[in-house]
Every structure is written in C-alpha cells, then in structure tokens.
Design a protein around this motif. Sequence first.
Motif, PDB file in Angstrom:
ATOM      1  N   LEU A  11       0.724  -1.374  -0.076  1.00 36.14           N
ATOM      2  CA  LEU A  11       0.012  -0.058   0.098  1.00 36.14           C
ATOM      3  C   LEU A  11       0.710   1.217   0.049  1.00 36.14           C
ATOM      4  O   LEU A  11       0.297   2.219  -0.479  1.00 36.14           O
ATOM      5  CB  LEU A  11      -0.997  -0.053   1.201  1.00 36.14           C
ATOM      6  N   LEU A  12       2.036   1.325   0.508  1.00 36.07           N
ATOM      7  CA  LEU A  12       2.793   2.424   0.501  1.00 36.07           C
ATOM      8  C   LEU A  12       3.147   3.023  -0.696  1.00 36.07           C
ATOM      9  O   LEU A  12       2.651   4.219  -1.227  1.00 36.07           O
ATOM     10  CB  LEU A  12       4.234   2.330   1.207  1.00 36.07           C
ATOM     11  N   PRO A  13       3.673   2.301  -1.778  1.00 32.64           N
ATOM     12  CA  PRO A  13       3.827   2.976  -2.964  1.00 32.64           C
ATOM     13  C   PRO A  13       2.572   3.561  -3.662  1.00 32.64           C
ATOM     14  O   PRO A  13       2.538   4.516  -4.481  1.00 32.64           O
ATOM     15  CB  PRO A  13       4.597   1.869  -3.964  1.00 32.64           C
ATOM     16  N   ILE A  37      12.473   7.614  -1.904  1.00 30.87           N
ATOM     17  CA  ILE A  37      12.475   7.166  -0.525  1.00 30.87           C
ATOM     18  C   ILE A  37      11.419   6.225  -0.412  1.00 30.87           C
ATOM     19  O   ILE A  37      11.547   5.076   0.169  1.00 30.87           O
ATOM     20  CB  ILE A  37      12.219   8.334   0.444  1.00 30.87           C
ATOM     21  N   ILE A  38      10.144   6.456  -0.854  1.00 33.11           N
ATOM     22  CA  ILE A  38       9.069   5.538  -1.051  1.00 33.11           C
ATOM     23  C   ILE A  38       9.355   4.221  -1.425  1.00 33.11           C
ATOM     24  O   ILE A  38       9.313   3.192  -0.918  1.00 33.11           O
ATOM     25  CB  ILE A  38       7.866   6.157  -1.656  1.00 33.11           C
ATOM     26  N   VAL A  39      10.117   4.240  -2.636  1.00 33.57           N
ATOM     27  CA  VAL A  39      10.440   2.839  -3.389  1.00 33.57           C
ATOM     28  C   VAL A  39      11.452   2.423  -2.521  1.00 33.57           C
ATOM     29  O   VAL A  39      11.550   1.007  -2.373  1.00 33.57           O
ATOM     30  CB  VAL A  39      10.998   3.419  -4.811  1.00 33.57           C
ATOM     31  N   PHE A  86      14.649  -5.439  -6.204  1.00 29.32           N
ATOM     32  CA  PHE A  86      15.887  -5.036  -6.488  1.00 29.32           C
ATOM     33  C   PHE A  86      15.832  -4.236  -7.836  1.00 29.32           C
ATOM     34  O   PHE A  86      16.615  -3.011  -7.859  1.00 29.32           O
ATOM     35  CB  PHE A  86      16.756  -6.351  -7.156  1.00 29.32           C
ATOM     36  N   LEU A  87      15.199  -4.142  -8.676  1.00 27.99           N
ATOM     37  CA  LEU A  87      14.953  -3.361 -10.072  1.00 27.99           C
ATOM     38  C   LEU A  87      14.449  -1.969  -9.751  1.00 27.99           C
ATOM     39  O   LEU A  87      14.802  -1.000 -10.384  1.00 27.99           O
ATOM     40  CB  LEU A  87      14.406  -4.078 -11.130  1.00 27.99           C
ATOM     41  N   TRP A  88      13.313  -1.848  -9.031  1.00 29.46           N
ATOM     42  CA  TRP A  88      12.532  -0.604  -8.955  1.00 29.46           C
ATOM     43  C   TRP A  88      13.254   0.529  -8.501  1.00 29.46           C
ATOM     44  O   TRP A  88      13.479   1.602  -9.195  1.00 29.46           O
ATOM     45  CB  TRP A  88      11.324  -0.785  -8.238  1.00 29.46           C
ATOM     46  N   PRO A  89      14.177   0.532  -7.502  1.00 28.25           N
ATOM     47  CA  PRO A  89      15.029   1.564  -7.097  1.00 28.25           C
ATOM     48  C   PRO A  89      15.904   2.154  -8.123  1.00 28.25           C
ATOM     49  O   PRO A  89      15.975   3.387  -8.135  1.00 28.25           O
ATOM     50  CB  PRO A  89      15.696   1.003  -5.836  1.00 28.25           C
ATOM     51  N   PHE A  90      16.577   1.036  -8.797  1.00 26.61           N
ATOM     52  CA  PHE A  90      17.399   1.602  -9.988  1.00 26.61           C
ATOM     53  C   PHE A  90      16.886   2.310 -11.104  1.00 26.61           C
ATOM     54  O   PHE A  90      17.168   3.234 -11.534  1.00 26.61           O
ATOM     55  CB  PHE A  90      18.455   0.401 -10.506  1.00 26.61           C
ATOM     56  N   ALA A  91      15.540   1.674 -11.582  1.00 28.55           N
ATOM     57  CA  ALA A  91      14.806   2.173 -12.408  1.00 28.55           C
ATOM     58  C   ALA A  91      14.155   3.624 -12.235  1.00 28.55           C
ATOM     59  O   ALA A  91      14.075   4.258 -12.862  1.00 28.55           O
ATOM     60  CB  ALA A  91      13.640   1.101 -12.832  1.00 28.55           C
ATOM     61  N   THR A  92      13.910   3.752 -10.966  1.00 31.35           N
ATOM     62  CA  THR A  92      13.422   4.983 -10.493  1.00 31.35           C
ATOM     63  C   THR A  92      14.489   6.183 -10.797  1.00 31.35           C
ATOM     64  O   THR A  92      14.142   7.306 -11.061  1.00 31.35           O
ATOM     65  CB  THR A  92      12.695   4.988  -9.148  1.00 31.35           C
ATOM     66  N   TYR A 112       3.726   5.310 -12.173  1.00 36.36           N
ATOM     67  CA  TYR A 112       4.847   4.549 -12.119  1.00 36.36           C
ATOM     68  C   TYR A 112       5.209   3.790 -10.668  1.00 36.36           C
ATOM     69  O   TYR A 112       5.673   2.864 -10.662  1.00 36.36           O
ATOM     70  CB  TYR A 112       5.972   5.460 -12.298  1.00 36.36           C
ATOM     71  N   THR A 113       4.971   4.708  -9.763  1.00 41.61           N
ATOM     72  CA  THR A 113       5.106   4.356  -8.306  1.00 41.61           C
ATOM     73  C   THR A 113       3.926   3.462  -7.709  1.00 41.61           C
ATOM     74  O   THR A 113       4.344   2.543  -7.295  1.00 41.61           O
ATOM     75  CB  THR A 113       5.210   5.510  -7.458  1.00 41.61           C
ATOM     76  N   ILE A 114       2.743   3.809  -8.415  1.00 43.86           N
ATOM     77  CA  ILE A 114       1.666   2.822  -7.919  1.00 43.86           C
ATOM     78  C   ILE A 114       1.846   1.661  -8.480  1.00 43.86           C
ATOM     79  O   ILE A 114       1.369   0.475  -7.998  1.00 43.86           O
ATOM     80  CB  ILE A 114       0.222   3.477  -8.424  1.00 43.86           C
TER      81      ILE A 114
END
Length: 496
Positions: A11-13, A37-39, A86-92, A112-114
């Motif tokens: 739910l956070l993202p 930070i959220i990611v 693993f991938l989402w923080p780098f992609a962001t 993108y975050t949702i």
Amino acid sequence: MNAYMMVIAVLLPMFGGVLIPLLPFRKRNVMAFYIEIIVLITSALTFLLMLHPSEEAFVLFRFTGQLSISLKLDAAGSVFAVILAFLWPFATLYSFEYMKHEKHERVFFMFYTITYGVTLGIAMAEDIVTMYFFYEMLTMVTLPLVLHTLSREAVLASRTYLYYSLGGAAFAFIGMIFILIYGSTPDFTPGGVLDVAALGEKVNLLLFVYVLCFCGFSVKAAMCPFCAWLPKAGVAPTPVTALLHAAAVVKAGAFATMRITYFSFGTELLRGTWAQNLIMVLTIFTIVFGCSRALKETHLKRRLAWSTVSNLSYILFGIVLMTPLGLTGAFSHMLCHAVMKICSFFCAGAVIYKTGRTYIHQLDGLGRKMPKVFTIFTIASFALMGVPGLCGFISKWNLAKGAVESRNPLAYVGLGAILISALLTAIYMLTIVVRAFFPGKEFDYATAADVKDPNWMMLLPLVVFVIVMFVIGLHPQFLNDALSQVVAAVFDSSKL
C-alpha cells in the motif's frame, strides 16, 4: 508484525504515488527524493519479508466465505518479489534523468510508483482471487504509462494493450471461476487444489479451461498469438518499456501462469495431457517466432521488444515442463532475463535520450562517442546470447537440463528452439554492436560530434546490472541453491 509489513509494502507505493500530483513540491529534487524514499522503503520491507517470512496471511478485504483479498508471501512469490525489489529503485533513479524534459512528469511518476505496489500485490497474493484482482489493477495503472506521450502512435498502442489485456483477463476469469467451483480452496496450494480422482468425466473440461486460463494470463507474457501489443508498447518512455519488458507486466504474466499450473490446477492433472503438449507447442513456436521478428526489425526498441517476446516463452517453456528442473530453469531465467533486458533497454534509452535516434541504421559510430553505454550494451547482448561467464548461460543451461530430464519428445524440440534462438539472438544483437563500434572508413564522426555518455543517474544502474550478470554467471551456485529450495517447497508438498 510481518503480516503488517506485507500490507505496508503493497500500500505504501500505491498511496504514496497518489499523493505525488497533490503535494506542493517547490523543487523537482524534493519530489525525486520523496519518490526514491518511498521506493527504497518498499524494497527494504520486501527484502525483510523474504528474510523473515510470515506463516500468517493478512486479509485486506473479505467478500464472503472464502472469497477475500489477502496477502501471503511464500517461496515462489519471493522470487518475483526479489526481482521487483531489486530493479525498481534503480529504474526510478534512471527515470529521474530520462523524464527531466518530458511533460506531465508528476502524473507519470504517480502511475510509475503505484505500479510498484500493484505488482507486489501479485507477488504476495495468497489466492487466485487476490492475484486476479491485482492483475486487473496492473492493466489499469500501466495503461496511462503507455499512453503518456499522447501521440497518435501512443493512443493506438494503448488501445491494443487494453484490448489484449481485457481479452486475456476474460479467459483468466473463466479459469478462476472453475477453480472456485471445483477446487477445495481458492488459496494457492502446492500440487493444486483439484481432486483428480473425483473429477471423473470433467477432466477434459478442466484441461480445456486450463488452456484458456494459461493463454489468458500469458497475454501479458506475450505468448503467440497474443504478442502484438508488446512491440507497440515501446512508444512509452524508456523507463516504462524497460519495466514492462523486464519486471512489472510481462513477468506478472509469466508468474501467473506458474501459479495456476503448480498451485491451482496442479501437475498431477496436467502432466502428459494434450493440454500440456498444446501449451508447449505454443511456447516453442514463440521462442523462434520472436527471434525471427527481432532479426527483421529496424527500430531499436521494437527489436528489443521482439527479443522479449522470445525470452518470455523460455520461462513459459520451463513452466510447462512440469518438473523440478524445468521450474528451476523457469525461475532462473525469470531472474536473469529481468537483469539482462532492463540493462539493454536502459542502454537503448540512454542513446535515445542523448541523440534522439531510434533506428538501428542511425547508430553507426555511436560506440566511439558513448563508449560506456555501448560497452555495457555489448555485455548485455552476450548475456542474452548465453555466453558462458554471464547469467544468461546459467538460466539457459538450467532450462536445457530441465528439457532433457523431462523425457518429453516435445521438450527436445524446445531445446532445439532454444539453440536456434541463441544463434538468432547473436545476429540481431551483435548487428547493433558492430554498427556502433565499426561504422566503416567512410563514416563522418562529425555527424555525432556532440554525443557523449549520460550522467551518473543513468550509468549507475547499468553498472550495477552488469556486475549482477557477471556475479551470477561466474558464481551460480548460490542462485541455484536458493531456487532449489523454492522448487522443493513446491514439489515436496505437492501430490506428486
């Protein structure tokens, strides 16, 4: 406590993303910091859940009786979750630089975050109802990302994506209804939830429904003949297409087919039947068809998209082998392909961002001007080909072992398709590399005088992905041991 961590991770993202257009960010850097930070918190929670799994499910909403939206992270879901975390923080991080000059940036980052939270919902779904719920949500939140540029091409691509997704969801819905009627529980249970002995004359009906359900979920995995939407979706910004092709959408489709095969219908019902053979034929055909189309394609991102079509059916092929080694191969290629493909797409995105060039014939000589990007692209190409020492070799080797061990005659045909695919992959990927580094003596480098490598926000993810390719390729034992434990959890508790 772990159950609440699951809820927060999902739910956070989602809620944090909704707030992006509403919060009064005075500077873009503040917005970027908020999103990252959220990611990062979401990824940290996901990794903690994998280290300390919870035996309890958390019910978000109960409809009636056994029908509920509930979360539970098991061993199989952890494989999909680790890819996302693993991938989402780098992609962001990459997307902050890529989207700097794009319009409607806040709306982009909102969806993108949702998408991160929704995709984690699929990974952590306790039952088929919950997975279907988040699967449908994934279509809704990724559709605006494909539509983002609002160009005519984007509108047409988003329509195609929507039509295919809704059609696939309809077939998947049929499978879900039959599982709810004939299964002992909607929960994902190793070995399946159907009592084969009690089905009697309904076996062929359930096999037909399985084929419909598998094909429905495999729409997002771009299995033929449901693959046309994926290359068209390349009109979206590169951070979107990279995650569409590497993690969020296509891996959700592959993961869903694994769930229904091993946890809903069960391999006791499916192995050795016409349903298994039919699906295997489709995956084998897609492996070769995708590579063949990639070989003909002249648009850079669409060539990589057709490559994705082929590689996703590697995963589906491993799944329908319905053996421990086959499932190990499917999981390993799911992980390795995610890293290889997001790396190659991000390299393509860096080229487009710095030069505006989108066709392969326009890449002549750029290897000398963007040496870091094209060196990394070359390594990713070798990995996709399956060169020893890189992760692609490990996943393809696992799939080959699974095909041989299954003793299914069609599996040997699939092994041949993988070998043909490796050859075609070498041709269509190295063609790009050769043109970039060796454009010919008559090439005028003045035409690319101002071209250079991007900044650290784009290069850092690429370097990390290359390191991962080498680590897995040179030291595969840790990955194989971890996946063996996951597969054991599936088969040891099954009805086999």
